[in-house]
Design a protein around this motif. Structure first.
Motif, short mmCIF file in Angstrom:
data_model
loop_
_atom_site.label_atom_id
_atom_site.label_comp_id
_atom_site.label_asym_id
_atom_site.label_seq_id
_atom_site.Cartn_x
_atom_site.Cartn_y
_atom_site.Cartn_z
N GLY A 69 0.82 -1.20 0.00
CA GLY A 69 0.00 0.00 0.00
C GLY A 69 0.85 1.25 0.00
O GLY A 69 2.08 1.18 0.14
N PRO A 70 0.22 2.41 -0.11
CA PRO A 70 0.97 3.67 -0.14
C PRO A 70 1.65 4.00 1.18
O PRO A 70 2.57 4.82 1.21
N GLY A 71 1.19 3.41 2.29
CA GLY A 71 1.78 3.69 3.59
C GLY A 71 1.73 2.46 4.48
O GLY A 71 1.08 1.46 4.15
N PRO A 72 2.41 2.52 5.63
CA PRO A 72 2.46 1.35 6.53
C PRO A 72 1.08 0.90 7.02
O PRO A 72 0.81 -0.30 7.10
N MET A 73 0.20 1.84 7.36
CA MET A 73 -1.12 1.47 7.85
C MET A 73 -1.90 0.68 6.79
O MET A 73 -2.48 -0.38 7.08
N LEU A 74 -1.89 1.18 5.57
CA LEU A 74 -2.63 0.51 4.50
C LEU A 74 -2.00 -0.83 4.14
O LEU A 74 -2.70 -1.79 3.82
N ALA A 75 -0.67 -0.91 4.21
CA ALA A 75 -0.01 -2.18 3.93
C ALA A 75 -0.37 -3.22 4.98
O ALA A 75 -0.60 -4.39 4.67
N ARG A 76 -0.43 -2.80 6.25
CA ARG A 76 -0.82 -3.73 7.32
C ARG A 76 -2.26 -4.21 7.12
O ARG A 76 -2.56 -5.39 7.31
N MET A 77 -3.14 -3.29 6.77
CA MET A 77 -4.54 -3.67 6.57
C MET A 77 -4.68 -4.59 5.35
O MET A 77 -5.48 -5.53 5.36
N ALA A 78 -3.90 -4.33 4.32
CA ALA A 78 -3.94 -5.20 3.14
C ALA A 78 -3.44 -6.60 3.47
O ALA A 78 -3.97 -7.60 2.96
N LEU A 79 -2.45 -6.68 4.35
CA LEU A 79 -1.90 -7.99 4.73
C LEU A 79 -2.97 -8.88 5.35
O LEU A 79 -2.95 -10.10 5.16
N ARG A 80 -3.90 -8.29 6.09
CA ARG A 80 -4.95 -9.10 6.72
C ARG A 80 -5.79 -9.85 5.70
O ARG A 80 -6.39 -10.88 6.01
N GLU A 81 -5.84 -9.33 4.48
CA GLU A 81 -6.64 -9.97 3.43
C GLU A 81 -5.79 -10.82 2.48
O GLU A 81 -6.32 -11.40 1.54
N ALA A 82 -4.49 -10.85 2.73
CA ALA A 82 -3.60 -11.58 1.82
C ALA A 82 -3.52 -13.05 2.22
O ALA A 82 -3.37 -13.37 3.39
N ARG A 83 -3.61 -13.92 1.25
CA ARG A 83 -3.43 -15.35 1.49
C ARG A 83 -1.95 -15.70 1.40
O ARG A 83 -1.19 -15.01 0.71
#
Length: 322
Positions: A79-93
């Motif tokens: 993601g564009p920033g750490p917060m969004l990357a962390r949130m995206a990780l929750r949906e990553a398989r």
């Protein structure tokens, strides 16, 4: 997308592999933040220009190298920033990358519950939901002044920015954490002191095994007792000598517990943290002529090898197997 949040699929008690995996990330960027026991953040802004690839393509290369060199798969959020990357990780398989393009941040956040936002606790989420602000899309659309009246000036401003995709976080390069922690929650509020002691024994067995896997010893042990009324008691003890010996950790944990003098306390969870970690080769050990102590340490080494091969429950104290 310039930030990756990586969670390596490490086997139990395999934290010793994390430094090597961080080194793999550092081949792409020096801006890597360790997230023990199994993750990391990486800022790829410079790497994208240097390698001529975007973050998703670099994530694929990282995954292939992790598998080839370490035999470890990973899930990755971008993601564009750490917060969004962390949130995206929750949906990553595992074996996949979940990316949040910069132009789709609002769409990614809009339908998520407000509690999904990092930093939003139970009380704040409950307050917002009582006023109908149960999704991040609704929070983003709410006037800033309304949010500040509900949750306070500073929290309201931060909440408004995050819900609108403004991510002011940075990746802060660091080393592996100098502490290890584990928690033993109970399925119901527990009154029985014997069950408390068994939980502490289980926790110290785990901590000792993890410390030895990392070739570390700890100097300080902290016990946290969480009660049914959400209060907690914290006690810290400096050990006589740095150790990763499970029996020594158990003795210290039980001593702290007994010193609390709990009587019919409704305990919800027990947590232990091993702190002030140092390399085992730098630690001193008081010599002893006690053959029992030496025998226990040799058995501990054999048990560690069995756990590494067959899993963490392959060998355990008899009182925990019952």
């Amino acid at each position: 997308m310039t930030i990756l949040c990586v969670r390596f699929q490490l086997p139990p008690l395999y934290e010793a592999a994390l430094p090597g995996l961080l080194g793999l990330l550092e081949e792409f960027t020096p801006v890597v933040e360790a997230l023990p026991p199994d993750g990391a953040l990486a800022d790829l802004r410079g790497a994208e220009r240097y390698f001529g690839r975007d973050a998703v393509e670099l994530a694929s290369v990282i995954r292939v190298r992790a598998l080839a060199l370490h035999g470890v798969d990973c899930a990755i959020g971008a993601g564009p920033g750490p917060m969004l990357a962390r949130m995206a990780l929750r949906e990553a398989r595992p074996g996949a990358t979940r990316a949040v393009p910069e132009g789709d941040v609002a769409g990614f956040l809009a339908g998520k519950p407000v509690a999904a936002l990092p930093g939003v606790g139970t009380a704040t989420a409950r307050t917002l939901c009582e006023y109908g602000l149960d999704t991040l899309g609704r929070v983003a659309a709410a006037p800033l002044s309304t949010l500040q009246r509900l949750v306070g000036a500073r929290t309201g401003r931060e909440l408004h920015e995050k819900a609108n995709g403004v991510d002011r976080g940075r990746v802060v390069p660091n080393g592996i954490s100098r502490s290890l922690a584990t928690e033993r929650p109970f399925t119901r509020d527990e009154l029985d002191p014997e069950r408390h002691r068994r939980a502490l024994l289980s926790a110290t067995e785990e901590l000792g095994s993890r410390l030895r896997a990392l070739d570390k010893v700890c100097r300080v042990l902290t016990l946290t007792v969480r009660y049914a009324d959400r209060s907690a008691t914290v006690r810290t003890r400096t050990l006589r000598e740095p150790t990763a010996h499970s029996a020594a950790l158990t003795d210290a944990a039980h001593a702290m517990y007994e010193a609390l003098g709990l009587q019919r306390a409704r305990v919800r969870a027990l947590a232990l943290r091993a702190e002030d970690l140092t390399p085992a080769e730098q630690a001193t050990h008081q010599l002893t002529f006690d053959p029992v102590d030496e025998k226990v340490r040799r058995i501990e080494q054999v048990a560690d090898r069995a756990r590494a091969r067959f899993g963490p429950r392959a060998v355990m104290p008899g009182s925990l197997a019952a």
